[in-house]
Design a protein around this motif. Structure first.
Motif, PDB file in Angstrom:
ATOM      1  N   GLU A   8      29.540  34.188  47.537  1.00  0.00           N
ATOM      2  CA  GLU A   8      29.336  35.515  46.969  1.00  0.00           C
ATOM      3  C   GLU A   8      29.969  36.560  47.863  1.00  0.00           C
ATOM      4  O   GLU A   8      29.905  36.466  49.091  1.00  0.00           O
ATOM      5  CB  GLU A   8      27.843  35.793  46.809  1.00  0.00           C
ATOM      6  CG  GLU A   8      27.188  34.850  45.817  1.00  0.00           C
ATOM      7  CD  GLU A   8      25.703  35.089  45.652  1.00  0.00           C
ATOM      8  OE1 GLU A   8      25.179  36.090  46.197  1.00  0.00           O
ATOM      9  OE2 GLU A   8      25.060  34.260  44.981  1.00  0.00           O
ATOM     10  N   ARG A  10      30.255  40.355  49.370  1.00  0.00           N
ATOM     11  CA  ARG A  10      29.335  41.452  49.720  1.00  0.00           C
ATOM     12  C   ARG A  10      29.504  42.606  48.736  1.00  0.00           C
ATOM     13  O   ARG A  10      30.597  42.840  48.215  1.00  0.00           O
ATOM     14  CB  ARG A  10      29.624  41.969  51.124  1.00  0.00           C
ATOM     15  CG  ARG A  10      29.295  40.988  52.202  1.00  0.00           C
ATOM     16  CD  ARG A  10      29.471  41.639  53.579  1.00  0.00           C
ATOM     17  NE  ARG A  10      29.391  40.633  54.611  1.00  0.00           N
ATOM     18  CZ  ARG A  10      28.276  40.120  55.087  1.00  0.00           C
ATOM     19  NH1 ARG A  10      27.120  40.528  54.628  1.00  0.00           N
ATOM     20  NH2 ARG A  10      28.299  39.198  56.029  1.00  0.00           N
ATOM     21  N   ASP A  11      28.447  43.335  48.499  1.00  0.00           N
ATOM     22  CA  ASP A  11      28.512  44.511  47.632  1.00  0.00           C
ATOM     23  C   ASP A  11      29.605  45.457  48.121  1.00  0.00           C
ATOM     24  O   ASP A  11      29.699  45.743  49.323  1.00  0.00           O
ATOM     25  CB  ASP A  11      27.168  45.243  47.620  1.00  0.00           C
ATOM     26  CG  ASP A  11      26.116  44.505  46.807  1.00  0.00           C
ATOM     27  OD1 ASP A  11      26.479  43.669  45.959  1.00  0.00           O
ATOM     28  OD2 ASP A  11      24.921  44.785  47.019  1.00  0.00           O
ATOM     29  N   GLY A  12      30.431  45.913  47.200  1.00  0.00           N
ATOM     30  CA  GLY A  12      31.489  46.860  47.512  1.00  0.00           C
ATOM     31  C   GLY A  12      32.710  46.271  48.180  1.00  0.00           C
ATOM     32  O   GLY A  12      33.613  47.015  48.573  1.00  0.00           O
ATOM     33  N   ILE A  14      34.748  43.679  46.857  1.00  0.00           N
ATOM     34  CA  ILE A  14      35.608  42.893  45.959  1.00  0.00           C
ATOM     35  C   ILE A  14      37.082  43.215  46.172  1.00  0.00           C
ATOM     36  O   ILE A  14      37.909  42.309  46.331  1.00  0.00           O
ATOM     37  CB  ILE A  14      35.195  43.073  44.485  1.00  0.00           C
ATOM     38  CG1 ILE A  14      33.845  42.405  44.245  1.00  0.00           C
ATOM     39  CG2 ILE A  14      36.255  42.500  43.545  1.00  0.00           C
ATOM     40  CD1 ILE A  14      33.246  42.680  42.880  1.00  0.00           C
ATOM     41  N   ARG A  44      36.753  34.234  40.356  1.00  0.00           N
ATOM     42  CA  ARG A  44      35.717  35.230  40.578  1.00  0.00           C
ATOM     43  C   ARG A  44      35.052  35.603  39.265  1.00  0.00           C
ATOM     44  O   ARG A  44      35.700  35.777  38.245  1.00  0.00           O
ATOM     45  CB  ARG A  44      36.312  36.495  41.196  1.00  0.00           C
ATOM     46  CG  ARG A  44      35.263  37.559  41.530  1.00  0.00           C
ATOM     47  CD  ARG A  44      35.900  38.795  42.137  1.00  0.00           C
ATOM     48  NE  ARG A  44      36.654  39.558  41.158  1.00  0.00           N
ATOM     49  CZ  ARG A  44      36.133  40.446  40.321  1.00  0.00           C
ATOM     50  NH1 ARG A  44      34.830  40.682  40.310  1.00  0.00           N
ATOM     51  NH2 ARG A  44      36.906  41.102  39.481  1.00  0.00           N
ATOM     52  N   GLY A  46      32.265  38.564  38.656  1.00  0.00           N
ATOM     53  CA  GLY A  46      31.461  39.573  39.334  1.00  0.00           C
ATOM     54  C   GLY A  46      31.584  39.405  40.831  1.00  0.00           C
ATOM     55  O   GLY A  46      32.686  39.344  41.361  1.00  0.00           O
ATOM     56  N   HIS A  47      30.465  39.293  41.521  1.00  0.00           N
ATOM     57  CA  HIS A  47      30.507  39.099  42.970  1.00  0.00           C
ATOM     58  C   HIS A  47      30.445  37.621  43.366  1.00  0.00           C
ATOM     59  O   HIS A  47      30.416  37.291  44.541  1.00  0.00           O
ATOM     60  CB  HIS A  47      29.362  39.873  43.649  1.00  0.00           C
ATOM     61  CG  HIS A  47      28.008  39.312  43.375  1.00  0.00           C
ATOM     62  ND1 HIS A  47      27.354  39.492  42.186  1.00  0.00           N
ATOM     63  CD2 HIS A  47      27.187  38.572  44.148  1.00  0.00           C
ATOM     64  CE1 HIS A  47      26.185  38.873  42.229  1.00  0.00           C
ATOM     65  NE2 HIS A  47      26.057  38.308  43.409  1.00  0.00           N
ATOM     66  N   ARG A  48      30.478  36.756  42.363  1.00  0.00           N
ATOM     67  CA  ARG A  48      30.420  35.310  42.634  1.00  0.00           C
ATOM     68  C   ARG A  48      31.815  34.705  42.666  1.00  0.00           C
ATOM     69  O   ARG A  48      32.657  35.023  41.835  1.00  0.00           O
ATOM     70  CB  ARG A  48      29.590  34.606  41.572  1.00  0.00           C
ATOM     71  CG  ARG A  48      28.162  35.039  41.595  1.00  0.00           C
ATOM     72  CD  ARG A  48      27.376  34.408  40.492  1.00  0.00           C
ATOM     73  NE  ARG A  48      26.005  34.859  40.587  1.00  0.00           N
ATOM     74  CZ  ARG A  48      25.013  34.264  39.994  1.00  0.00           C
ATOM     75  NH1 ARG A  48      25.216  33.197  39.240  1.00  0.00           N
ATOM     76  NH2 ARG A  48      23.792  34.736  40.124  1.00  0.00           N
ATOM     77  N   GLU A  83      29.414  37.383  51.547  1.00  0.00           N
ATOM     78  CA  GLU A  83      27.973  37.484  51.811  1.00  0.00           C
ATOM     79  C   GLU A  83      27.422  36.144  52.299  1.00  0.00           C
ATOM     80  O   GLU A  83      26.759  36.068  53.317  1.00  0.00           O
ATOM     81  CB  GLU A  83      27.242  37.927  50.534  1.00  0.00           C
ATOM     82  CG  GLU A  83      25.758  38.080  50.684  1.00  0.00           C
ATOM     83  CD  GLU A  83      25.362  39.274  51.534  1.00  0.00           C
ATOM     84  OE1 GLU A  83      24.292  39.213  52.136  1.00  0.00           O
ATOM     85  OE2 GLU A  83      26.126  40.252  51.604  1.00  0.00           O
TER      86      GLU A  83
END
Length: 109
Positions: A8, A10-12, A14, A44, A46-48, A83
Protein backbone atom coordinates in the motif's frame (compact mmCIF):
# COMPACT_ATOMS: atom_id res chain seq x y z
CA UNK A 1 7.99 -19.58 -10.19
CA UNK A 2 5.46 -16.79 -10.10
CA UNK A 3 4.40 -15.02 -6.92
CA UNK A 4 2.12 -12.10 -6.09
CA UNK A 5 2.61 -9.44 -3.41
CA UNK A 6 0.34 -6.71 -2.04
CA UNK A 7 1.54 -3.38 -0.74
CA UNK A 8 0.00 0.00 0.00
CA UNK A 9 1.13 3.51 -0.85
CA UNK A 10 1.21 6.14 1.90
CA UNK A 11 -1.56 8.74 1.81
CA UNK A 12 -0.66 11.53 -0.60
CA UNK A 13 2.31 9.65 -2.09
CA UNK A 14 0.77 8.16 -5.26
CA UNK A 15 2.29 10.67 -7.67
CA UNK A 16 5.72 10.48 -6.02
CA UNK A 17 5.60 6.69 -6.00
CA UNK A 18 4.64 6.65 -9.67
CA UNK A 19 7.37 9.08 -10.71
CA UNK A 20 10.10 7.32 -8.69
CA UNK A 21 8.98 3.92 -9.92
CA UNK A 22 8.78 4.86 -13.61
CA UNK A 23 12.22 3.26 -13.93
CA UNK A 24 14.24 1.35 -11.35
CA UNK A 25 18.01 1.92 -11.16
CA UNK A 26 20.06 -0.07 -13.66
CA UNK A 27 22.12 -1.52 -10.80
CA UNK A 28 18.95 -2.99 -9.27
CA UNK A 29 17.81 -4.41 -12.62
CA UNK A 30 21.24 -6.06 -12.91
CA UNK A 31 20.90 -7.47 -9.38
CA UNK A 32 17.49 -8.88 -10.25
CA UNK A 33 18.91 -10.60 -13.34
CA UNK A 34 21.82 -12.03 -11.33
CA UNK A 35 19.59 -13.47 -8.57
CA UNK A 36 16.95 -14.90 -10.90
CA UNK A 37 14.15 -12.32 -10.83
CA UNK A 38 13.06 -12.37 -14.47
CA UNK A 39 10.08 -10.00 -14.39
CA UNK A 40 8.25 -7.81 -11.88
CA UNK A 41 5.02 -6.01 -12.75
CA UNK A 42 3.07 -3.69 -10.46
CA UNK A 43 -0.59 -2.69 -10.80
CA UNK A 44 -2.30 0.02 -8.74
CA UNK A 45 -5.88 0.28 -7.48
CA UNK A 46 -6.26 3.39 -5.35
CA UNK A 47 -3.53 3.21 -2.73
CA UNK A 48 -3.13 -0.55 -3.15
CA UNK A 49 -0.37 -2.09 -5.24
CA UNK A 50 -0.36 -5.61 -6.60
CA UNK A 51 2.96 -7.09 -7.69
CA UNK A 52 3.49 -10.11 -9.96
CA UNK A 53 7.04 -11.47 -9.77
CA UNK A 54 8.48 -14.17 -12.02
CA UNK A 55 11.64 -15.65 -10.60
CA UNK A 56 13.66 -18.81 -10.24
CA UNK A 57 13.36 -19.05 -6.43
CA UNK A 58 11.65 -16.34 -4.38
CA UNK A 59 13.19 -17.31 -1.03
CA UNK A 60 16.69 -17.42 -2.53
CA UNK A 61 16.13 -14.05 -4.23
CA UNK A 62 15.01 -12.47 -0.94
CA UNK A 63 18.05 -13.88 0.84
CA UNK A 64 20.32 -12.44 -1.87
CA UNK A 65 18.66 -9.02 -1.61
CA UNK A 66 19.24 -8.85 2.15
CA UNK A 67 22.87 -7.78 1.66
CA UNK A 68 22.63 -6.16 -1.77
CA UNK A 69 23.76 -2.51 -1.93
CA UNK A 70 21.60 -1.73 -5.00
CA UNK A 71 18.48 -2.98 -3.22
CA UNK A 72 19.37 -1.07 -0.03
CA UNK A 73 19.73 2.14 -2.06
CA UNK A 74 16.42 1.47 -3.82
CA UNK A 75 14.58 0.78 -0.58
CA UNK A 76 15.89 4.06 0.83
CA UNK A 77 14.56 5.88 -2.25
CA UNK A 78 11.16 4.17 -2.67
CA UNK A 79 10.49 3.28 0.98
CA UNK A 80 9.16 6.70 2.03
CA UNK A 81 6.22 6.24 -0.35
CA UNK A 82 5.26 2.69 0.71
CA UNK A 83 3.09 2.29 3.79
CA UNK A 84 3.44 -1.49 4.20
CA UNK A 85 3.16 -4.91 2.59
CA UNK A 86 0.30 -7.25 3.48
CA UNK A 87 0.14 -11.05 3.55
CA UNK A 88 -2.70 -13.21 2.20
CA UNK A 89 -4.81 -12.61 5.31
CA UNK A 90 -4.35 -8.83 5.25
CA UNK A 91 -1.85 -8.70 8.10
CA UNK A 92 1.37 -6.75 7.71
CA UNK A 93 4.04 -8.93 6.10
CA UNK A 94 6.28 -9.25 3.06
CA UNK A 95 5.16 -12.72 1.98
CA UNK A 96 3.55 -13.96 -1.24
CA UNK A 97 -0.22 -13.89 -1.55
CA UNK A 98 -2.12 -17.18 -1.75
CA UNK A 99 -2.73 -18.33 -5.32
CA UNK A 100 -6.38 -19.29 -5.61
CA UNK A 101 -6.67 -20.25 -9.29
CA UNK A 102 -4.57 -20.27 -12.47
CA UNK A 103 -6.07 -20.73 -15.94
CA UNK A 104 -2.80 -21.95 -17.46
CA UNK A 105 -2.43 -24.51 -14.67
CA UNK A 106 -5.96 -25.73 -15.23
CA UNK A 107 -5.61 -25.99 -18.99
CA UNK A 108 -2.13 -27.55 -18.92
CA UNK A 109 -2.78 -29.72 -15.87
Amino acid sequence: MRIALHSEIRDGAIDDYRSHHARIPDALAATFARIGIRDWTIWRSGHRLFHLVECEDWDAALAALADDPADHAWQAEIGPFVELFRDADGAEGFVPLEEVWDLRGQVDG
